[in-house]
Design a protein around this motif. Sequence first.
Motif, PDB file in Angstrom:
ATOM      1  N   UNK A 150      61.807  32.974  60.301  1.00 40.54           N
ATOM      2  CA  UNK A 150      61.706  34.351  59.789  1.00 40.54           C
ATOM      3  C   UNK A 150      60.828  34.410  58.539  1.00 40.54           C
ATOM      4  N   UNK A 151      60.886  33.390  57.715  1.00 34.30           N
ATOM      5  CA  UNK A 151      60.120  33.374  56.464  1.00 34.30           C
ATOM      6  C   UNK A 151      59.052  32.279  56.542  1.00 34.30           C
ATOM      7  N   UNK A 152      58.090  32.492  57.433  1.00 33.45           N
ATOM      8  CA  UNK A 152      57.065  31.482  57.667  1.00 33.45           C
ATOM      9  C   UNK A 152      55.844  31.732  56.786  1.00 33.45           C
ATOM     10  N   UNK A 153      54.777  30.977  57.022  1.00 32.55           N
ATOM     11  CA  UNK A 153      53.579  31.088  56.193  1.00 32.55           C
ATOM     12  C   UNK A 153      52.942  32.464  56.309  1.00 32.55           C
ATOM     13  N   UNK A 154      52.912  33.012  57.512  1.00 39.42           N
ATOM     14  CA  UNK A 154      52.318  34.337  57.678  1.00 39.42           C
ATOM     15  C   UNK A 154      53.114  35.390  56.911  1.00 39.42           C
ATOM     16  N   UNK A 155      54.442  35.261  56.917  1.00 38.88           N
ATOM     17  CA  UNK A 155      55.280  36.206  56.163  1.00 38.88           C
ATOM     18  C   UNK A 155      54.980  36.122  54.671  1.00 38.88           C
ATOM     19  N   UNK A 156      54.801  34.880  54.162  1.00 38.08           N
ATOM     20  CA  UNK A 156      54.461  34.709  52.739  1.00 38.08           C
ATOM     21  C   UNK A 156      53.133  35.380  52.419  1.00 38.08           C
ATOM     22  N   UNK A 157      52.127  35.146  53.255  1.00 35.87           N
ATOM     23  CA  UNK A 157      50.808  35.723  53.009  1.00 35.87           C
ATOM     24  C   UNK A 157      50.876  37.234  53.008  1.00 35.87           C
ATOM     25  N   UNK A 158      51.545  37.804  54.004  1.00 38.81           N
ATOM     26  CA  UNK A 158      51.637  39.261  54.094  1.00 38.81           C
ATOM     27  C   UNK A 158      52.416  39.830  52.910  1.00 38.81           C
ATOM     28  N   UNK A 159      53.519  39.177  52.525  1.00 43.12           N
ATOM     29  CA  UNK A 159      54.322  39.680  51.410  1.00 43.12           C
ATOM     30  C   UNK A 159      53.531  39.674  50.111  1.00 43.12           C
ATOM     31  N   UNK A 160      52.782  38.599  49.874  1.00 41.23           N
ATOM     32  CA  UNK A 160      52.001  38.512  48.642  1.00 41.23           C
ATOM     33  C   UNK A 160      50.885  39.545  48.625  1.00 41.23           C
ATOM     34  N   UNK A 161      50.180  39.681  49.742  1.00 42.13           N
ATOM     35  CA  UNK A 161      49.090  40.646  49.797  1.00 42.13           C
ATOM     36  C   UNK A 161      49.606  42.076  49.697  1.00 42.13           C
ATOM     37  N   UNK A 162      50.739  42.346  50.320  1.00 41.17           N
ATOM     38  CA  UNK A 162      51.322  43.692  50.209  1.00 41.17           C
ATOM     39  C   UNK A 162      51.717  44.008  48.772  1.00 41.17           C
ATOM     40  N   UNK A 163      52.296  43.015  48.080  1.00 39.71           N
ATOM     41  CA  UNK A 163      52.696  43.262  46.692  1.00 39.71           C
ATOM     42  C   UNK A 163      51.477  43.424  45.783  1.00 39.71           C
ATOM     43  N   UNK A 164      50.397  42.707  46.088  1.00 42.73           N
ATOM     44  CA  UNK A 164      49.156  42.916  45.344  1.00 42.73           C
ATOM     45  C   UNK A 164      48.710  44.363  45.496  1.00 42.73           C
ATOM     46  N   UNK A 165      48.782  44.884  46.723  1.00 38.64           N
ATOM     47  CA  UNK A 165      48.379  46.267  46.966  1.00 38.64           C
ATOM     48  C   UNK A 165      49.272  47.244  46.216  1.00 38.64           C
ATOM     49  N   UNK A 166      50.572  46.951  46.170  1.00 37.11           N
ATOM     50  CA  UNK A 166      51.508  47.821  45.444  1.00 37.11           C
ATOM     51  C   UNK A 166      51.184  47.845  43.953  1.00 37.11           C
ATOM     52  N   UNK A 167      50.993  46.673  43.368  1.00 34.95           N
ATOM     53  CA  UNK A 167      50.692  46.587  41.942  1.00 34.95           C
ATOM     54  C   UNK A 167      49.354  47.252  41.636  1.00 34.95           C
ATOM     55  N   UNK A 168      48.376  47.042  42.524  1.00 34.49           N
ATOM     56  CA  UNK A 168      47.067  47.656  42.331  1.00 34.49           C
ATOM     57  C   UNK A 168      47.173  49.174  42.371  1.00 34.49           C
ATOM     58  N   UNK A 169      47.950  49.694  43.316  1.00 32.99           N
ATOM     59  CA  UNK A 169      48.134  51.140  43.397  1.00 32.99           C
ATOM     60  C   UNK A 169      48.836  51.699  42.162  1.00 32.99           C
ATOM     61  N   UNK A 170      49.821  50.953  41.668  1.00 31.20           N
ATOM     62  CA  UNK A 170      50.564  51.390  40.485  1.00 31.20           C
ATOM     63  C   UNK A 170      49.672  51.464  39.260  1.00 31.20           C
ATOM     64  N   UNK A 171      48.854  50.415  39.058  1.00 31.40           N
ATOM     65  CA  UNK A 171      48.023  50.363  37.852  1.00 31.40           C
ATOM     66  C   UNK A 171      46.924  51.396  37.868  1.00 31.40           C
TER      67      UNK A 171
END
Length: 502
Positions: free
Chosen positions: A478-499
């Motif tokens: 459930x928490x594989x490498x692809x999940x890590x990549x997607x989670x990190x990239x999604x959070x980057x997008x969230x932080x970028x949108x916030x700033x």
Amino acid sequence: MNSGTTDQQLRGATLSESADSQYLVVSNREPYRHDRDGTDITVDRPNGGLTSGLDGAMRRLGGTWIAWGDGDADREVVDDENRVQVPPDADEDQYTLERVWLSEEEQENYYLGFSNRVLWPVCHSALTKIESERQHWEAYRDVNQRFADTVAERVDEESVVWLQDYHFGLAPSMIRSQTEHDPAIAHFWHIPWPGPDAFRACPHGEEILRGLLGNDLLGFHVDRYCENFLRCVDELIPMATVDVDAGIVHQPDGRLTVRSFPLGVEADRIQKQATEAASHDRFKEFADEHGIDADGMLALGVDRLDYTKGIPERLQALERLLEEQPNLRESFTYVQVGSESRSEIPAYEQVQAQVAEAVERINDRFGTGGWQPVVYETGYVSNETLYALYREADAALVSPIRDGMNLVAQEYVAAQAEGPGVLVLSEQAGIHDRIGDDVLSVTPQNTDEFASAIHEALTMSDTERERRMTTLRREIQRNDLESWTEAMLDEIAVVDASRNGR
């Protein structure tokens, strides 16, 4: 302190909606390396692991990957701007690889010096291993500046910079200070972060903290590393206001978000390779070559020969086990796959010698004419053979003194199918925070406890093995490498949108 957020409006800015951004990945090692083979040039492609996962993401997103070019034919294939399109097959989705060149002296001082004789031991709380030299720090600072300059030449208003690991502790603030644009900057720190008491031993520690404060998002494997980092900033950087519960650092010129993103492995690929028909043949070939009884009990360790991995402590526990359980003699084998690493550093050379001496001592003490209790392999072992060993091992011994996450533990679980083995895991591995309920937990330095855990793993009932491994396998998949990549990239997008107020 997980990577989720309660702001659903910001959560709408996901990876799929930010794919038009210009991603700039920065790492020490390059994803593709060109080498000369006679008159031909060969290409070394990613073969599993983090590099493979990031390569897949970059092929989807496009952009530029900036890394040290260390292949002996790397300069022959780049253009005037030190760039080449990868993967080399034009039929595949491609992105740009931009190479930064380092002299042998810079490699020695930046990589083997400050990165691995200062930051590595500090972050693993191995304070007696620190070797600090002025030229090491100067090279680290200069190389970080070189990478920052390269990034600054490429960024624009839409750029997202994603730095990897401890080699670039100064680069975020350098990038921030020297571009008129305001790129989103994220950083994943792949090793542990210590508490303030240990971090105070870091030469130039405040400079490293100030460098990392140039990020918008800083990721670690587990919550406790996030908390350690935030406490270090709170105690050592007066200008910063730290909200440990929220995982936020407020600064006069911006805000840093600190989150945990547990790194996974390519679980489906590993399981597929481990369970294919040829896997048993690969194991049988390895067993025959090393004189292993394929029908006996087998325990396995797979490590870089690094002082943080707890290999001498593991061998001491195995020696104690053989003392106390004479019935295991000639029916049990421990295989240690060890890859030499950073041998130019005395602390690594020392542990490699220590491991070799311990293996020889145990085999001399307990071995017989037809049986060696420890098989020690430091040569090349292919991934296919490694996965076959994982699949066949009755127990995996993963006993780091301290480890950021530990992918070997996850690879072992991913390779399990019917008749599963047991994972014996150090409480100091980051992955223990996720899966500790279904492993046999050990403190590597507690020899008696460790030996008992190995014995328990080898004698555990099939029902209990299956129960534990079923839960572990579900978590790792459930928490594989692809999940890590997607989670990190999604959070980057969230932080970028916030700033940017989007």
